[in-house]
Design an enzyme around this catalytic site. Structure first.
Site, PDB file in Angstrom:
ATOM      1  N   ASN A 258       0.829  -1.207   0.000  1.00  0.00           N
ATOM      2  CA  ASN A 258       0.000   0.000   0.000  1.00  0.00           C
ATOM      3  C   ASN A 258       0.863   1.257   0.000  1.00  0.00           C
ATOM      4  O   ASN A 258       0.589   2.222  -0.724  1.00  0.00           O
ATOM      5  CB  ASN A 258      -0.898   0.024   1.242  1.00  0.00           C
TER       6      ASN A 258
ATOM      7  N   ARG B 154     -10.540  -4.697 -14.359  1.00  0.00           N
ATOM      8  CA  ARG B 154      -9.431  -5.578 -13.975  1.00  0.00           C
ATOM      9  C   ARG B 154      -9.931  -7.014 -14.041  1.00  0.00           C
ATOM     10  O   ARG B 154     -11.086  -7.291 -13.713  1.00  0.00           O
ATOM     11  CB  ARG B 154      -8.933  -5.303 -12.559  1.00  0.00           C
TER      12      ARG B 154
ATOM     13  N   ARG C 287      -5.109   1.712 -13.497  1.00  0.00           N
ATOM     14  CA  ARG C 287      -3.760   1.915 -12.967  1.00  0.00           C
ATOM     15  C   ARG C 287      -3.104   0.607 -12.543  1.00  0.00           C
ATOM     16  O   ARG C 287      -3.689  -0.192 -11.815  1.00  0.00           O
ATOM     17  CB  ARG C 287      -3.809   2.884 -11.791  1.00  0.00           C
TER      18      ARG C 287
ATOM     19  N   HIS D  74     -15.167   2.716 -15.133  1.00  0.00           N
ATOM     20  CA  HIS D  74     -14.945   1.973 -13.896  1.00  0.00           C
ATOM     21  C   HIS D  74     -16.167   1.162 -13.488  1.00  0.00           C
ATOM     22  O   HIS D  74     -16.111   0.375 -12.547  1.00  0.00           O
ATOM     23  CB  HIS D  74     -14.563   2.970 -12.786  1.00  0.00           C
TER      24      HIS D  74
ATOM     25  N   TYR E 165     -11.888  -9.989  -1.819  1.00  0.00           N
ATOM     26  CA  TYR E 165     -12.560  -8.707  -1.676  1.00  0.00           C
ATOM     27  C   TYR E 165     -14.021  -8.922  -1.323  1.00  0.00           C
ATOM     28  O   TYR E 165     -14.680  -9.812  -1.873  1.00  0.00           O
ATOM     29  CB  TYR E 165     -12.501  -7.900  -2.976  1.00  0.00           C
TER      30      TYR E 165
ATOM     31  N   ARG F 113     -13.821   2.452   4.582  1.00  0.00           N
ATOM     32  CA  ARG F 113     -12.624   1.632   4.794  1.00  0.00           C
ATOM     33  C   ARG F 113     -11.351   2.473   4.793  1.00  0.00           C
ATOM     34  O   ARG F 113     -10.462   2.279   5.610  1.00  0.00           O
ATOM     35  CB  ARG F 113     -12.512   0.555   3.711  1.00  0.00           C
TER      36      ARG F 113
ATOM     37  N   HIS G   5     -14.903  -3.722   0.100  1.00  0.00           N
ATOM     38  CA  HIS G   5     -14.813  -3.046  -1.199  1.00  0.00           C
ATOM     39  C   HIS G   5     -16.157  -2.594  -1.749  1.00  0.00           C
ATOM     40  O   HIS G   5     -16.206  -1.815  -2.699  1.00  0.00           O
ATOM     41  CB  HIS G   5     -14.133  -4.001  -2.194  1.00  0.00           C
TER      42      HIS G   5
END
Length: 700
Positions: free
Chosen positions: A61, A390, A420, A450, A483, A579, A607
């Site tokens: 992170n 993704r 990214r 997204h 997740y 979160r 998530h």
């Protein structure tokens, strides 16, 4: 719809003015989030290898934080741009605060590994050794390993008038060596890159449950004399550089987005340094050389006690010691998708009503993946349209789309090549899908796509029927086990019409902004949220019980934060389950005394994004891909869907109510910015929310 017991209403006070200091700094708020990750590694109740995993997550992170967020501050400092967003501090002041806070966290992180986790691993038979701890036979084995596997790929690079300081690739481990010419006494500097195509931790030996590792840099450091034959190795120190990893694409100018992305990916390697990590024992003159040659500010130097780059501890986590890890579990198939030993058509099931799946508690493979795979194989399916942000390296979803295209179905896939750190992989997927005959598009100019959406068009008895999936997470079967995410499978005609319109916008020239059951960014989500907050404010002013609950990854959008402040001042009860970053200050008298902010971290990465508005007893529930952040609401195509199915609404009510229950462990945000962890004690036993949800779903 049942609701959890609420706090007693407080007498409404005169609102305080909205001053400039009403937001927490978002960069420091992010560091606070990573501190909460570190708190999980510090928790003695967590299995040992899982604690080590959280150490690795913390390090990973922090790498991304510097590559993106700190890099953004550097860019603003260099270009003279003001601070962005809610924070009023200039970039230089933020960089100094970030450096101070990050250094303290890195020291805490390193001490936890060196003083607690590493000794406990050692006691459990998993040893991470130093060269001096090896016996003679192990030394011989490591020397042989060095000569066979490492020495041939090493390239020592001298630094002198004839050899300029070499390029240091981002996140690579490097040894800075000082060698002396025995004839002249002259000391010279050289750099040796630690190869990244061999394991970071070399297995020295394994017997039963016991395994011994040696960091690869220890192997290289103790064999440096082979690289500098005839010279004396005076000193050596490990260092690591983090570079700006942001990409800048001019989509208006570049005619071919893929080619432009590939050019930028090549340039990313040469982004300016934003952090220099060095071993705490580094000598002053070697550090001065690195700082000067890399052109970094002293604020960008982090002295790390012990091992550098603990993100590579994921390798140790793979050791087969199940007793040192979380118990394994098998995600449950959603009850509506169970049909004895038969595999009933998902389409037949969805005609009976919507299905809300909650990953990882509900299986991704027997729900969303099954939905796409059955669509690919079904002769009645005419078309599949899907967004991919993704996915995994061996994606069954991509395989199903390719199968569908090869079977003659119309397959349209929007692949977001600007996701990214997944840009290169997504370019590969796009080309593979194109070769199979899929229509591949890359979204809208200036926006990332997204949203998580899939549309299946099926011909049934001469009529067209549409089936849909809208979720909060990616179509990624591996992260779906790690997740926490939600997804809605539905055959609702309004949702089908909405997704048809949305895909027409993504693939063509449609400029639609209004939908039936969707809110779509960049035009509709912020305004939709603000309208519903204002509605709750009106309810409160009319003495009608009013409620807002938001579960998200981050909350930093000023307009949404200010609207929540106004809601609190009007007497609306506001619950926020955030979160990561949160710039809102809760519990401030006259400003936010009716707002509670909670953060839930655990085995799974929280998530999902969920929005609930009380609506005078007829609550509205929304799920989707958008966080209340500038990038989500202004620079991305995002989608929220209103959940109307009674069973699904009850599940969301349960999730939000349990998330805010004081019976579960969590972190609570105080008005001064401190996160207070609430943990179970004998006097106050609390439960783990994720474990409770896991047991609830598996037990049925």
């Amino acid at each position: 719809m049942s609701t959890a017991p609420r706090r007693p209403a407080r007498r409404r006070k005169e609102p305080v003015p909205l001053t400039d200091d009403r937001y927490f700094n978002r960069e420091l708020s992010w560091l606070d989030f990573n501190a909460r990750v570190l708190a999980l590694a510090e928790d003695e109740r967590v299995p040992l290898l899982e604690r080590m995993k959280f150490l690795a997550i913390f390090a990973q992170n922090l790498d991304e934080f510097f590559m993106v967020r700190v890099a953004g501050l550097h860019r603003r400092l260099q270009t003279g741009l003001p601070a962005r967003g809610a924070d009023q501090l200039p970039p230089r002041a933020q960089l100094e605060l970030v450096a101070e806070r990050a250094a303290a966290l890195v020291a805490r992180h390193a001490a936890l590994f060196a003083e607690v986790i590493r000794p406990q691993l050692d006691a459990s038979g998993i040893k991470i050794l130093s060269w001096s701890e090896l016996d003679r036979s192990e030394h011989e084995r490591m020397r042989a390993y060095f000569h066979d596997r490492i020495f041939p790929v090493l390239t020592p690079l001298a630094v002198d008038p004839a050899h300029p300081f070499p390029y240091i690739s981002g996140l690579s481990l490097n040894l800075a060596a000082v060698v002396r010419d025995p004839e002249t006494g002259q000391e010279l500097f050289a750099r040796v890159k630690v190869p990244n195509n061999v394991p970071r931790f070399v297995t020295v030996g394994a017997e039963g449950k016991n395994v011994r590792f040696l960091p690869i840099e220890e192997v290289i450091a103790n064999q440096l004399h082979h690289l500098f034959s005839g010279m004396q190795v005076v000193e050596h120190h490990l260092f690591r550089v983090t570079r700006n990893a942001d990409l800048e694409i001019d989509e208006e100018r570049d005619e071919d987005l893929i080619e432009a992305m590939e050019r930028e990916l090549a340039r990313r390697r040469f982004g300016p340094p934003v952090r220099l990590e060095v071993a705490a024992s580094i000598s002053d003159h070697v550090l001065e050389t690195l700082v000067e040659e890399l052109d970094v500010d002293q604020h960008d130097v982090l002295r790390v006690p012990g091992l550098l780059d603990l993100s590579r501890l994921f390798q140790i986590h793979e050791v087969d010691r199940p007793e040192l890890k979380d118990p394994t579990f098998v995600p449950a198939t959603h009850p509506r998708l169970l049909d004895g030993e038969k595999t009933r058509s998902v389409f037949n099931i969805l005609r009976d009503g919507d299905i809300l799946v909650h990953h990882p508690y509900h299986s991704f493979s027997t729900s969303v993946q099954r939905f796409i795979e059955q669509a690919a194989a079904d002769p009645l399916v005419l078309a599949i349209k899907q967004t991919l942000y993704r996915t995994s390296g061996d994606s069954p979803v991509v395989d199903a789309l390719i199968t569908a295209a090869e079977a003659g179905k119309q397959v349209v896939v929007l692949v977001e090549v600007k996701a990214r750190f997944d840009e290169e992989a997504n370019i590969g997927w796009a080309r593979k899908l194109e070769r199979a005959g899929c229509h591949v598009v890359y979204g809208l100019v200036g926006l990332k796509t997204h949203c998580k959406t899939a549309l299946v068009v099926r011909e049934e008895s001469g009529q067209i029927r549409r089936y849909c999936h809208i979720g909060t997470g990616n179509y990624h079967p591996k992260t779906a086990r790690l997740y926490e995410d939600l997804g809605l499978l539905t055959a609702d005609p309004q949702v089908g019409a909405d997704l048809t319109d949305l895909f027409n916008t993504l693939t063509g020239y449609s400029r639609q902004t209004a939908y039936r059951r969707l809110l779509v960014a960049p035009h509709g989500i912020r305004s939709g949220i603000l309208e519903r907050i204002d509605r709750e404010i009106e309810h409160a002013r009319n003495d009608v019980p009013a409620l807002i609950q938001i579960k998200a990854n981050s909350l930093v959008d000023e307009r949404v934060v200010d609207a929540l402040y106004r809601a609190s001042q009007a007497g609306v009860k506001v619950d926020l389950i955030i979160r990561g970053m949160c710039t809102l200050k809760p519990g401030v008298p006259g400003l936010s005394e009716n707002i509670r902010v909670r953060s839930i971290l655990g085995r799974f990465l929280e998530h999902s994004r969920v929005f609930r508005f009380g609506n005078d007893g007829d609550a509205e529930f929304w799920i989707g891909s958008a966080d209340p952040m500038h990038r989500n609401l202004d620079a991305r195509v995002e989608a929220l869907i209103q959940v109307t199915d009674p069973v699904a609404r009850a599940e969301l009510d349960y999730l939000l109510s349990e998330s805010m229950s004081d019976q579960h462990e969590a972190f609570d945000l105080n008005s001064d910015g401190r996160w207070e962890r609430r943990v179970s004690t004998p006097e106050r036993p609390l439960t783990d929310l994720q474990q409770s949800l896991l047991q609830r779903v598996i037990s049925g």
